[in-house]
Design a protein around this motif. Sequence first.
Motif, PDB file in Angstrom:
ATOM      1  N   GLN A  93       0.814  -1.196   0.000  1.00  0.00           N
ATOM      2  CA  GLN A  93       0.000   0.000   0.000  1.00  0.00           C
ATOM      3  C   GLN A  93       0.854   1.256   0.000  1.00  0.00           C
ATOM      4  O   GLN A  93       0.375   2.333  -0.298  1.00  0.00           O
ATOM      5  N   PHE A  94       2.115   1.128   0.339  1.00  0.00           N
ATOM      6  CA  PHE A  94       3.026   2.261   0.380  1.00  0.00           C
ATOM      7  C   PHE A  94       3.953   2.212  -0.823  1.00  0.00           C
ATOM      8  O   PHE A  94       4.314   1.151  -1.305  1.00  0.00           O
ATOM      9  N   LEU A  95       4.332   3.378  -1.286  1.00  0.00           N
ATOM     10  CA  LEU A  95       5.270   3.453  -2.399  1.00  0.00           C
ATOM     11  C   LEU A  95       6.696   3.322  -1.873  1.00  0.00           C
ATOM     12  O   LEU A  95       7.032   3.884  -0.834  1.00  0.00           O
ATOM     13  N   SER A  96       7.524   2.584  -2.604  1.00  0.00           N
ATOM     14  CA  SER A  96       8.929   2.489  -2.236  1.00  0.00           C
ATOM     15  C   SER A  96       9.635   3.797  -2.612  1.00  0.00           C
ATOM     16  O   SER A  96       9.100   4.624  -3.354  1.00  0.00           O
ATOM     17  N   ILE A  97      10.848   3.955  -2.119  1.00  0.00           N
ATOM     18  CA  ILE A  97      11.642   5.146  -2.451  1.00  0.00           C
ATOM     19  C   ILE A  97      11.860   5.205  -3.968  1.00  0.00           C
ATOM     20  O   ILE A  97      11.774   6.285  -4.568  1.00  0.00           O
ATOM     21  N   ARG A  98      12.116   4.073  -4.581  1.00  0.00           N
ATOM     22  CA  ARG A  98      12.321   4.038  -6.038  1.00  0.00           C
ATOM     23  C   ARG A  98      11.067   4.476  -6.784  1.00  0.00           C
ATOM     24  O   ARG A  98      11.140   5.217  -7.759  1.00  0.00           O
ATOM     25  N   GLU A  99       9.912   3.996  -6.318  1.00  0.00           N
ATOM     26  CA  GLU A  99       8.655   4.369  -6.968  1.00  0.00           C
ATOM     27  C   GLU A  99       8.369   5.856  -6.801  1.00  0.00           C
ATOM     28  O   GLU A  99       7.947   6.520  -7.746  1.00  0.00           O
ATOM     29  N   MET A 100       8.588   6.391  -5.605  1.00  0.00           N
ATOM     30  CA  MET A 100       8.361   7.823  -5.385  1.00  0.00           C
ATOM     31  C   MET A 100       9.300   8.656  -6.251  1.00  0.00           C
ATOM     32  O   MET A 100       8.901   9.681  -6.810  1.00  0.00           O
TER      33      MET A 100
ATOM     34  N   ARG B  45      12.025  -4.144 -13.985  1.00  0.00           N
ATOM     35  CA  ARG B  45      12.927  -4.897 -13.086  1.00  0.00           C
ATOM     36  C   ARG B  45      13.453  -3.980 -11.976  1.00  0.00           C
ATOM     37  O   ARG B  45      13.628  -4.425 -10.842  1.00  0.00           O
ATOM     38  N   THR B  46      13.700  -2.725 -12.281  1.00  0.00           N
ATOM     39  CA  THR B  46      14.254  -1.794 -11.299  1.00  0.00           C
ATOM     40  C   THR B  46      13.214  -1.395 -10.260  1.00  0.00           C
ATOM     41  O   THR B  46      13.531  -1.309  -9.065  1.00  0.00           O
ATOM     42  N   LEU B  47      11.986  -1.149 -10.694  1.00  0.00           N
ATOM     43  CA  LEU B  47      10.971  -0.630  -9.774  1.00  0.00           C
ATOM     44  C   LEU B  47      10.162  -1.693  -9.053  1.00  0.00           C
ATOM     45  O   LEU B  47       9.732  -1.484  -7.926  1.00  0.00           O
ATOM     46  N   TYR B  48       9.909  -2.826  -9.698  1.00  0.00           N
ATOM     47  CA  TYR B  48       8.938  -3.775  -9.120  1.00  0.00           C
ATOM     48  C   TYR B  48       9.535  -5.124  -8.836  1.00  0.00           C
ATOM     49  O   TYR B  48      10.171  -5.762  -9.476  1.00  0.00           O
TER      50      TYR B  48
END
Length: 192
Positions: free
Chosen positions: A6-13, A189-192
Motif C-alpha cells: 500500500q506504500f510506495l517504495s523510495i524508487r517508486e516515489m 525490473r528496477t521498480l517492481y
Amino acid sequence: MLNERQFLSIREMTAGGLFAALIASGAFIKVTLPTEPFPMHFTLQWFFVLLAGLLLNKRLAGASVGVYLLVGLSGVPVFAAGGGPSYLLRPTFGYLLGFAVSAYMMAWMCENIRILNYMKLLLVSTAGLLVYYGIGMLYYWLVCRILISQEVTWQILLFQCFLLTVGEDFILCVAAVSVAAKLRGLIRRTLY
C-alpha cells in the motif's frame, strides 16, 4: 493490518516525481496555435505522459500525472499557459485531466495484456490518445457552453480541438512506444 504494497517504495516515489517533472518540462517545449476563442498549445507533455503510462504501474502512472496537476493548480506555472486554480476555468484544462486518465488507463492495459510487443504498445498508446482527446474535447465544449456562454459548433470542436494536433500527437505516440519498448523491461525490473 496494512499490506506493505500500500506504500510506495523510495524508487517508486522517485520515478513518480521524475515523470511529474518531465511532464512539467514538456509544457515549456511548445508551439502556440492561434485559435479562437482560446489559443491551443502543442507541447511535449503528451510524450512524457505516454512514457509514464507505458513504463509505470497504474497507481504510479496516475499519481505522477496527478502530482503534476496539483503542483500546477497550486499556482506553480507548470502548465503551457501558466498555473493556479483559475486554470480549471480554461476550456483547455480538460486535456490535462485527460493526461491523468490516459496514463492510468494505459498502465492498466499494459498490466493486463500478457505479451507486450511494439504493436500492442502502439495500440495501447492510441487508445490513450483517444481518451485524452475525448476528455479534452468534452471539457472544452462544456466550459465554452456553460461557463463562458459561447457557442462552439461541432465543426470548430473537431477542427480546433482534434484535427489540428492529433497527427503530431500520434507521432509522439510512435516515438514514445519506440522508447518504451526498449526501456520497459529495465524499468519494470528496477521498480517492481
